[in-house]
Design a protein around this motif. Structure first.
Motif, mmCIF file in Angstrom:
data_model
loop_
_atom_site.group_PDB
_atom_site.id
_atom_site.type_symbol
_atom_site.label_atom_id
_atom_site.label_comp_id
_atom_site.label_asym_id
_atom_site.label_seq_id
_atom_site.Cartn_x
_atom_site.Cartn_y
_atom_site.Cartn_z
ATOM 1 N N TYR A 83 -14.530 -0.056 8.266
ATOM 2 C CA TYR A 83 -13.653 -1.203 8.236
ATOM 3 C C TYR A 83 -13.938 -2.057 9.474
ATOM 4 O O TYR A 83 -14.368 -1.572 10.505
ATOM 5 N N GLN A 97 -11.657 -4.828 11.892
ATOM 6 C CA GLN A 97 -10.303 -5.321 12.158
ATOM 7 C C GLN A 97 -10.386 -6.561 13.019
ATOM 8 O O GLN A 97 -10.839 -6.506 14.168
ATOM 9 N N GLY A 140 -4.787 -10.167 13.683
ATOM 10 C CA GLY A 140 -3.869 -10.733 12.712
ATOM 11 C C GLY A 140 -4.326 -10.674 11.267
ATOM 12 O O GLY A 140 -3.709 -11.289 10.393
ATOM 13 N N MET A 141 -5.401 -9.919 11.020
ATOM 14 C CA MET A 141 -5.956 -9.923 9.661
ATOM 15 C C MET A 141 -5.943 -8.560 9.011
ATOM 16 O O MET A 141 -6.459 -8.386 7.933
ATOM 17 N N GLY A 142 -5.400 -7.562 9.637
ATOM 18 C CA GLY A 142 -5.440 -6.230 9.050
ATOM 19 C C GLY A 142 -6.856 -5.693 9.052
ATOM 20 O O GLY A 142 -7.721 -6.134 9.798
ATOM 21 N N LEU A 143 -7.131 -4.738 8.193
ATOM 22 C CA LEU A 143 -8.447 -4.128 8.102
ATOM 23 C C LEU A 143 -9.122 -4.541 6.806
ATOM 24 O O LEU A 143 -8.485 -4.574 5.754
#
Lengths: 117, 113
Positions: free
Chosen positions: B35, B37, B40-43
């Motif tokens: 992933y 990260q 502010g965008m999550g994964l």
């Protein structure tokens, strides 16, 4: 397509008060639902998950979450917040059925929890 | 058990350079994931693997490559680094039990200048 929404970027709560971190989801089938916590400069740590059965799921560090199928929600709760609970919390969803893309966890954007002494 | 380990912890690359992010797990998990990260965008899922020799693209695979020659290792390759690849990269692994809980490594913070 599956998606997760965490409507609050930040939640502030006083130490000792109950806390709730909200999560709603959208999937075309039955979901697995997860909560993870991330402390600064660390990886994500698993808190709890819903697979099936009892709608109230208990997890690590006194956290619990309630699955509500009609509202497509999976809110994280704790009866009494600690300063050490301050962290970034992520909700995630995965489809139960196997198939293309079913291994993928879809994460929300995260909610920063601040517990004020 | 060490769980999921990642190296390096930090790296600065120049545009056009290449590098490999290493990931190893000692839990005998079949499934592994990469992933990224962004703030502010999550994964976002880059690639995943359901076993040695089997990999597949996730949501944001462009600019990356992976291989899975053993159960334990799942390296992520950046061939021509670009500033858009500045991010924190997490490796995770899981076993296909009910719920398939993913366990994460500590992350690699990559900056491309």
């Amino acid at each position: 397509a599956q998606s997760v929404a965490q409507p609050e970027d930040q939640v502030n709560v006083a130490e000792g008060n109950p806390l709730t971190v909200k999560c709603t989801y959208s999937v075309s089938g039955n979901p697995y639902l997860f909560w993870y916590v991330q402390y600064p400069n660390r990886g994500l740590q698993f808190l709890l998950k819903y697979i099936t059965g009892d709608n109230l799921v208990k997890g690590s560090y006194g956290f619990e979450a309630e699955f509500n199928k009609s509202q497509t929600s999976f809110h994280l709760k704790k009866p009494s917040a600690l300063v050490s609970d301050s962290a970034l919390y992520f909700c995630a969803v995965r489809l139960i059925s196997l198939g293309a893309g079913s291994y993928q966890l879809t994460f929300g954007k995260g909610t920063k929890l601040s517990v004020i002494p | 058990n060490a769980g999921v380990t990642q190296t390096p912890k930090f790296r600065i690359l120049k545009i056009g350079q290449s590098m490999t992010l290493q990931c190893t797990q000692d839990m005998n998990h079949n499934y592994m994931y990469w992933y990224r990260q962004d703030p502010g965008m999550g994964l976002k899922l880059i690639y995943y693997s359901v076993g040695a020799g089997i990999t597949d693209k996730g949501e944001v695979p462009n600019g990356y490559n992976v291989s899975r020659s053993t159960t334990e290792d799942f390296p992520l390759r950046l061939e021509l680094a670009a500033p858009s690849q500045t991010s924190v990269y997490f490796c995770a692994s899981s076993y296909p039990d009910r719920g398939d809980t993913q366990y994460f490594g500590p992350g690699t913070r990559l900056t491309v200048l």
